[in-house]
Design a protein around this motif. Structure first.
Motif, PDB file in Angstrom:
ATOM      1  N   CYS A   8       0.769  -1.200  -0.085  1.00 51.25           N
ATOM      2  CA  CYS A   8       0.031  -0.098  -0.012  1.00 51.25           C
ATOM      3  C   CYS A   8       0.929   1.146  -0.061  1.00 51.25           C
ATOM      4  CB  CYS A   8      -0.868   0.148   1.252  1.00 51.25           C
ATOM      5  SG  CYS A   8      -1.971   1.366   1.251  1.00 51.25           S
ATOM      6  N   ASP A   9       0.607   2.127  -1.180  1.00 48.27           N
ATOM      7  CA  ASP A   9       1.615   3.108  -1.310  1.00 48.27           C
ATOM      8  C   ASP A   9       1.185   4.080  -2.282  1.00 48.27           C
ATOM      9  OD1 ASP A   9       3.678   5.055  -1.938  1.00 48.27           O
ATOM     10  OD2 ASP A   9       4.914   3.845  -0.469  1.00 48.27           O
ATOM     11  N   ASP A  10       1.144   5.366  -2.178  1.00 51.84           N
ATOM     12  CA  ASP A  10       0.338   6.068  -3.166  1.00 51.84           C
ATOM     13  C   ASP A  10       1.230   6.309  -4.265  1.00 51.84           C
ATOM     14  OD1 ASP A  10       1.218   9.467  -2.470  1.00 51.84           O
ATOM     15  OD2 ASP A  10       1.831   7.969  -1.232  1.00 51.84           O
ATOM     16  N   GLU A  34      -3.442   1.865  -3.386  1.00 47.68           N
ATOM     17  CA  GLU A  34      -2.817   3.499  -3.461  1.00 47.68           C
ATOM     18  C   GLU A  34      -3.081   4.397  -2.496  1.00 47.68           C
ATOM     19  OE1 GLU A  34      -4.107   5.239  -7.233  1.00 47.68           O
ATOM     20  OE2 GLU A  34      -3.643   3.307  -8.499  1.00 47.68           O
ATOM     21  N   ASN A  35      -3.892   3.604  -1.473  1.00 46.66           N
ATOM     22  CA  ASN A  35      -3.975   4.615  -0.294  1.00 46.66           C
ATOM     23  C   ASN A  35      -4.606   3.760   0.921  1.00 46.66           C
ATOM     24  OD1 ASN A  35      -7.144   4.926  -0.298  1.00 46.66           O
ATOM     25  ND2 ASN A  35      -6.373   5.966  -2.171  1.00 46.66           N
ATOM     26  N   MET A  57      -0.060   9.457   2.821  1.00 52.23           N
ATOM     27  CA  MET A  57      -0.753   9.015   1.766  1.00 52.23           C
ATOM     28  C   MET A  57      -2.114   9.879   1.617  1.00 52.23           C
ATOM     29  SD  MET A  57      -0.690   4.867   1.431  1.00 52.23           S
ATOM     30  CE  MET A  57      -1.093   4.585   3.203  1.00 52.23           C
ATOM     31  N   PRO A  58      -2.673  10.100   0.227  1.00 50.66           N
ATOM     32  CA  PRO A  58      -3.797  10.861   0.451  1.00 50.66           C
ATOM     33  C   PRO A  58      -4.949   9.741   1.018  1.00 50.66           C
ATOM     34  CG  PRO A  58      -3.523  10.143  -1.601  1.00 50.66           C
ATOM     35  CD  PRO A  58      -2.123   9.970  -0.769  1.00 50.66           C
ATOM     36  N   LYS A  60      -6.567   8.027   3.173  1.00 50.42           N
ATOM     37  CA  LYS A  60      -6.437   7.660   4.559  1.00 50.42           C
ATOM     38  C   LYS A  60      -5.001   7.251   4.569  1.00 50.42           C
ATOM     39  CE  LYS A  60      -9.786   4.999   6.216  1.00 50.42           C
ATOM     40  NZ  LYS A  60     -10.307   5.923   7.299  1.00 50.42           N
ATOM     41  N   ASP A  61      -4.326   7.863   5.668  1.00 45.10           N
ATOM     42  CA  ASP A  61      -2.714   7.666   5.792  1.00 45.10           C
ATOM     43  C   ASP A  61      -2.559   6.319   6.427  1.00 45.10           C
ATOM     44  OD1 ASP A  61      -3.077   8.063   8.357  1.00 45.10           O
ATOM     45  OD2 ASP A  61      -2.424  10.289   8.119  1.00 45.10           O
ATOM     46  N   THR A  65      -4.818   3.897   8.725  1.00 44.37           N
ATOM     47  CA  THR A  65      -4.898   2.569   8.372  1.00 44.37           C
ATOM     48  C   THR A  65      -4.757   1.582   9.514  1.00 44.37           C
ATOM     49  OG1 THR A  65      -4.305   3.247   6.258  1.00 44.37           O
ATOM     50  CG2 THR A  65      -4.504   0.853   6.724  1.00 44.37           C
ATOM     51  N   VAL A 174       1.752  14.608   1.916  1.00 42.43           N
ATOM     52  CA  VAL A 174       2.203  14.263   0.536  1.00 42.43           C
ATOM     53  C   VAL A 174       2.885  15.178  -0.389  1.00 42.43           C
ATOM     54  CG1 VAL A 174       1.615  12.863  -1.621  1.00 42.43           C
ATOM     55  CG2 VAL A 174       0.466  12.392   0.561  1.00 42.43           C
TER      56      VAL A 174
END
Length: 337
Positions: A8-10, A34-35, A57-58, A60-61, A65, A174
């Motif tokens: 999970c990474d934007d 992606e988030n 991340m946008p 939900k960071d 999470t 971000v």
């Protein structure tokens, strides 16, 4: 038995980098989000063994999470992979349930050793990796995506220096990367700078065909808390404010540029910091450099210090002539090993 992994990474670049350094002899199935919200949605309908989780991340960071995962009856083991290497960040994610922290950019050897130490991987497994998101051509990544990722790593290094020096926690965003006309740059800063007036320090950098200006803009309301953190007890006047601006610029810009240059393998030379304006409006600040900033590739990072009224913008403003060189240098981020 196949291990199911969710990355999970934007950043598309970061997702590719991490998937590429997973042990080649690991029986693993990889999926991507992606988030944090997308990751939670995926995990609510499918079981995963390991979640590699970014923090900034946008939508939900990473922190949000981790908090949401507490309500899951069965959740994966979480390894945070982030450029935010502040000691408080590492401690917080572990308190929230992460079993390990891996700083960006991770290396194959470090990741392998970490997975073995955690008992998540043993050598000699059957190599049957599958990953639905496979990107092999450099042109599938944009300049903005590559620049955002290395700025994210450099941002985390600078925040860690500030956090260690002043015993604070720096809230990180971000990074935003855009090509802006001068009018668009003013609108972007008007949105970011909360006070009616601000003060700014500028410093030029050049190296290997890349030239840019690092502009650090502080809300004027930040000065009292800046003085408190930097141990300045005297009355705050214009001279003291100038010293505070220079000190803050050294603390934030210096470590950022060291990490930024290291990733590009460039030793940037730089000029002396210059106070661009004190207690001025954004439009007046922009007007002072209007001729130079007609059109620029801009990286914007907003730093805020938790529990203090300190808010500043760090902008890297690249010349148009630097763009082709940047594109070539950043291409290594997506080259297959």
């Amino acid at each position: 038995m196949t291990t199911r992994v969710l990355i999970c990474d934007d950043s598309k670049v970061a997702r590719k980098q991490l998937s590429r350094i997973l042990p080649t002899d690991w029986d693993v199935e990889v999926e991507f989000a992606e988030n944090g919200q997308e990751a939670l949605d995926v995990m609510s309908s499918s079981r995963f063994d390991i979640l590699f989780l970014d923090l900034n991340m946008p939508v939900k960071d990473g922190y949000e999470t981790l908090e949401a995962l507490k309500s899951f009856e069965e959740s994966p083991k979480v390894i945070v992979v982030s450029g935010d290497v502040q000691p408080q960040a590492v401690a917080r994610v572990k308190e929230m349930g992460a079993i390990a922290f891996q700083k960006k950019p991770a290396t194959a050897d470090d990741l392998r050793e970490s997975l073995i130490a955690l008992g998540l991987f043993s050598e000699g497994q059957k190599a049957t990796q599958t990953a639905p998101e496979v990107v092999t051509a450099a042109e599938q990544f944009t300049l903005n995506e590559g620049l955002q990722e290395i700025s994210n790593v450099a941002m985390g290094r600078a925040a860690s220096v500030l956090a260690n020096m002043l015993n604070v926690f720096v809230k990180l965003p971000v990074p935003k990367v855009n090509v802006l006309e001068v009018g668009e740059l003013q609108m972007a800063l008007d949105h970011s700078v909360k006070d009616e007036s601000c003060s700014a320090v500028s410093r030029g950098f050049v190296g290997s065909g890349i030239a840019f200006e690092a502009l650090l803009i502080f809300n004027d309301s930040s000065f009292p808390d800046m003085a408190k953190l930097l141990g300045v007890a005297e009355e705050i006047n214009r001279t003291v404010e100038t010293e505070l601006l220079m000190d803050a610029s050294s603390i934030l810009v210096g470590p950022f540029m060291e990490a930024f240059g290291r990733q590009l393998n460039i030793d940037f030379s730089h000029g002396h910091p210059v106070v661009l304006g004190q207690h001025v409006k954004i439009k007046d600040l922009i007007n002072a450099k209007k001729a130079l900033w007609k059109r620029t590739l801009a990286v914007e990072i907003v730093y805020e210090v938790e529990n203090y009224d300190i808010h500043c913008d760090l902008l890297l403003l690249f010349t148009e002539e630097s763009v082709p060189t940047l594109e070539n240098l950043l291409s290594f981020l997506v080259e297959d090993e």
